[in-house]
Design a protein around this motif. Sequence first.
Motif, PDB file in Angstrom:
ATOM      1  N   LEU A 281      -6.474  10.552   1.607  1.00 10.72           N
ATOM      2  CA  LEU A 281      -5.762  10.884   0.373  1.00 10.72           C
ATOM      3  C   LEU A 281      -6.711  11.197  -0.775  1.00 10.72           C
ATOM      4  N   PHE A 282      -7.663  10.322  -1.015  1.00 15.41           N
ATOM      5  CA  PHE A 282      -8.510  10.442  -2.202  1.00 15.41           C
ATOM      6  C   PHE A 282      -9.640  11.451  -2.065  1.00 15.41           C
ATOM      7  N   TYR A 283      -9.982  11.817  -0.827  1.00 16.25           N
ATOM      8  CA  TYR A 283     -11.145  12.698  -0.646  1.00 16.25           C
ATOM      9  C   TYR A 283     -10.835  13.987   0.088  1.00 16.25           C
ATOM     10  N   LEU A 284      -9.703  14.069   0.750  1.00 15.35           N
ATOM     11  CA  LEU A 284      -9.367  15.296   1.463  1.00 15.35           C
ATOM     12  C   LEU A 284      -8.126  15.992   0.917  1.00 15.35           C
ATOM     13  N   VAL A 285      -7.156  15.208   0.457  1.00 15.48           N
ATOM     14  CA  VAL A 285      -5.876  15.781   0.029  1.00 15.48           C
ATOM     15  C   VAL A 285      -5.844  16.099  -1.452  1.00 15.48           C
ATOM     16  N   HIS A 286      -6.556  15.299  -2.270  1.00 18.34           N
ATOM     17  CA  HIS A 286      -6.431  15.378  -3.737  1.00 18.34           C
ATOM     18  C   HIS A 286      -6.410  16.814  -4.228  1.00 18.34           C
TER      19      HIS A 286
ATOM     20  N   LEU B 272       3.041  11.703  -8.362  1.00 17.34           N
ATOM     21  CA  LEU B 272       2.296  12.237  -9.507  1.00 17.34           C
ATOM     22  C   LEU B 272       1.670  13.587  -9.180  1.00 17.34           C
ATOM     23  N   LYS B 273       1.248  13.752  -7.951  1.00 20.97           N
ATOM     24  CA  LYS B 273       0.664  15.034  -7.548  1.00 20.97           C
ATOM     25  C   LYS B 273       1.715  16.143  -7.559  1.00 20.97           C
ATOM     26  N   SER B 274       2.935  15.813  -7.134  1.00 21.88           N
ATOM     27  CA  SER B 274       3.987  16.828  -7.054  1.00 21.88           C
ATOM     28  C   SER B 274       4.476  17.271  -8.427  1.00 21.88           C
ATOM     29  N   ILE B 275       4.628  16.307  -9.362  1.00 19.51           N
ATOM     30  CA  ILE B 275       5.115  16.710 -10.688  1.00 19.51           C
ATOM     31  C   ILE B 275       3.991  17.285 -11.547  1.00 19.51           C
ATOM     32  N   ASN B 276       2.775  16.802 -11.348  1.00 19.35           N
ATOM     33  CA  ASN B 276       1.599  17.324 -12.066  1.00 19.35           C
ATOM     34  C   ASN B 276       1.898  17.504 -13.555  1.00 19.35           C
ATOM     35  N   SER B 277       2.364  16.434 -14.176  1.00 22.29           N
ATOM     36  CA  SER B 277       2.796  16.504 -15.568  1.00 22.29           C
ATOM     37  C   SER B 277       1.659  16.963 -16.478  1.00 22.29           C
ATOM     38  N   HIS B 278       1.950  18.014 -17.255  1.00 22.29           N
ATOM     39  CA  HIS B 278       0.985  18.592 -18.201  1.00 22.29           C
ATOM     40  C   HIS B 278      -0.318  18.999 -17.487  1.00 22.29           C
ATOM     41  N   HIS B 279      -0.211  19.258 -16.212  1.00 22.60           N
ATOM     42  CA  HIS B 279      -1.385  19.668 -15.415  1.00 22.60           C
ATOM     43  C   HIS B 279      -2.510  18.634 -15.502  1.00 22.60           C
ATOM     44  N   LEU B 280      -2.108  17.368 -15.534  1.00 20.15           N
ATOM     45  CA  LEU B 280      -3.082  16.292 -15.662  1.00 20.15           C
ATOM     46  C   LEU B 280      -3.202  15.456 -14.393  1.00 20.15           C
ATOM     47  N   TRP B 281      -2.800  16.034 -13.261  1.00 23.01           N
ATOM     48  CA  TRP B 281      -2.947  15.264 -12.018  1.00 23.01           C
ATOM     49  C   TRP B 281      -4.413  15.103 -11.642  1.00 23.01           C
TER      50      TRP B 281
ATOM     51  N   PRO C  50     -17.304   7.413 -12.917  1.00 20.63           N
ATOM     52  CA  PRO C  50     -17.644   8.463 -13.874  1.00 20.63           C
ATOM     53  C   PRO C  50     -16.456   8.915 -14.716  1.00 20.63           C
ATOM     54  N   PHE C  51     -15.307   8.244 -14.602  1.00 20.74           N
ATOM     55  CA  PHE C  51     -14.122   8.635 -15.375  1.00 20.74           C
ATOM     56  C   PHE C  51     -13.344   7.373 -15.743  1.00 20.74           C
ATOM     57  N   TRP C  52     -12.489   7.507 -16.770  1.00 16.07           N
ATOM     58  CA  TRP C  52     -11.662   6.393 -17.213  1.00 16.07           C
ATOM     59  C   TRP C  52     -10.424   6.289 -16.345  1.00 16.07           C
ATOM     60  N   PRO C  53      -9.834   5.079 -16.219  1.00 19.29           N
ATOM     61  CA  PRO C  53      -8.634   4.925 -15.387  1.00 19.29           C
ATOM     62  C   PRO C  53      -7.480   5.830 -15.791  1.00 19.29           C
ATOM     63  N   GLY C  54      -7.350   6.120 -17.077  1.00 20.48           N
ATOM     64  CA  GLY C  54      -6.252   6.962 -17.536  1.00 20.48           C
ATOM     65  C   GLY C  54      -6.634   8.415 -17.728  1.00 20.48           C
ATOM     66  N   ALA C  55      -7.741   8.849 -17.169  1.00 23.93           N
ATOM     67  CA  ALA C  55      -8.194  10.222 -17.379  1.00 23.93           C
ATOM     68  C   ALA C  55      -7.253  11.243 -16.743  1.00 23.93           C
ATOM     69  N   SER C  56      -6.563  10.870 -15.687  1.00 26.89           N
ATOM     70  CA  SER C  56      -5.641  11.772 -15.002  1.00 26.89           C
ATOM     71  C   SER C  56      -4.733  10.935 -14.118  1.00 26.89           C
ATOM     72  N   GLY C  57      -3.722  11.602 -13.544  1.00 31.18           N
ATOM     73  CA  GLY C  57      -2.853  10.901 -12.610  1.00 31.18           C
ATOM     74  C   GLY C  57      -3.619  10.410 -11.395  1.00 31.18           C
TER      75      GLY C  57
ATOM     76  N   PHE D 126       0.818  -1.210   0.000  1.00 29.07           N
ATOM     77  CA  PHE D 126       0.000   0.000   0.000  1.00 29.07           C
ATOM     78  C   PHE D 126       0.858   1.269   0.000  1.00 29.07           C
ATOM     79  N   GLY D 127       2.075   1.158   0.525  1.00 28.07           N
ATOM     80  CA  GLY D 127       2.978   2.308   0.474  1.00 28.07           C
ATOM     81  C   GLY D 127       3.325   2.707  -0.941  1.00 28.07           C
ATOM     82  N   ALA D 128       3.324   1.732  -1.859  1.00 25.41           N
ATOM     83  CA  ALA D 128       3.601   2.053  -3.261  1.00 25.41           C
ATOM     84  C   ALA D 128       2.548   2.998  -3.825  1.00 25.41           C
ATOM     85  N   PHE D 129       1.287   2.805  -3.415  1.00 19.96           N
ATOM     86  CA  PHE D 129       0.223   3.693  -3.885  1.00 19.96           C
ATOM     87  C   PHE D 129       0.349   5.085  -3.267  1.00 19.96           C
ATOM     88  N   VAL D 130       0.747   5.143  -2.004  1.00 21.88           N
ATOM     89  CA  VAL D 130       0.954   6.439  -1.356  1.00 21.88           C
ATOM     90  C   VAL D 130       2.076   7.197  -2.054  1.00 21.88           C
ATOM     91  N   PHE D 131       3.160   6.479  -2.369  1.00 21.93           N
ATOM     92  CA  PHE D 131       4.270   7.112  -3.084  1.00 21.93           C
ATOM     93  C   PHE D 131       3.814   7.605  -4.453  1.00 21.93           C
TER      94      PHE D 131
END
Length: 221
Positions: A216-221, A55-64, A131-138, A45-50
Amino acid sequence: MAETTAQPPASMTPAEEEAVFYHESVLNASWTGVRLAVGGMTFLFGAFVFAFFYLKSINSHHLWYTAGTHPTSWFGLTVMLLVVVSAAIQTLALQRIKAGAKSAWLAGAVVALVLGLAAVAIVIWDLAALPFWPGASGFASVFVSFWPVFATVTFCVLVWLEILIMRCRAIPEISFVEQPPTYAEAFAVQRFQAALSAFTLTWNYMAVVAFVAWVLFYLVH
């Protein structure tokens, strides 16, 4: 409820010595195995936290976190509450069986099992109607990757609980109050105690994972 290992007689046959050795090995394996398992799941589960924070920090192409990738608002909170309440009920019921109340633990364990299975069912239902595709964003990629893994591990832990419930039903309630008449019966009770303690640690750990996921998914995103 007996907490100490029953002492074998002074003179034993080779078969009895082997049974005692096996019994002690099982108790030690329960203690060691569950801690290794929790450590392994921490890496899992730490891999998902990392991945989340990377991905949030780099925000590549503003697609996080793009428009339209909002998860269902009640989903994370409901799953988290179901798992946390289930773990709390199981922990409280554990204190009852330690006091010798087998039936009280069985009732609490069944409630904890139902709540846990409800959490797994909600995860499956929500993932089937995202309501979104798996690859819609980071964010979407981490979200869709995490929950199936969480549901699978949770289901496996709940299967363990079901096995413990069936094992407990086969043990006389008096065995949790007084020392059983035979060493074989005493060993069976002690192995059940060790397995139940190991399960409780694992299930409480999953409750922590559910809480962290909700944050993470509901408060930090």
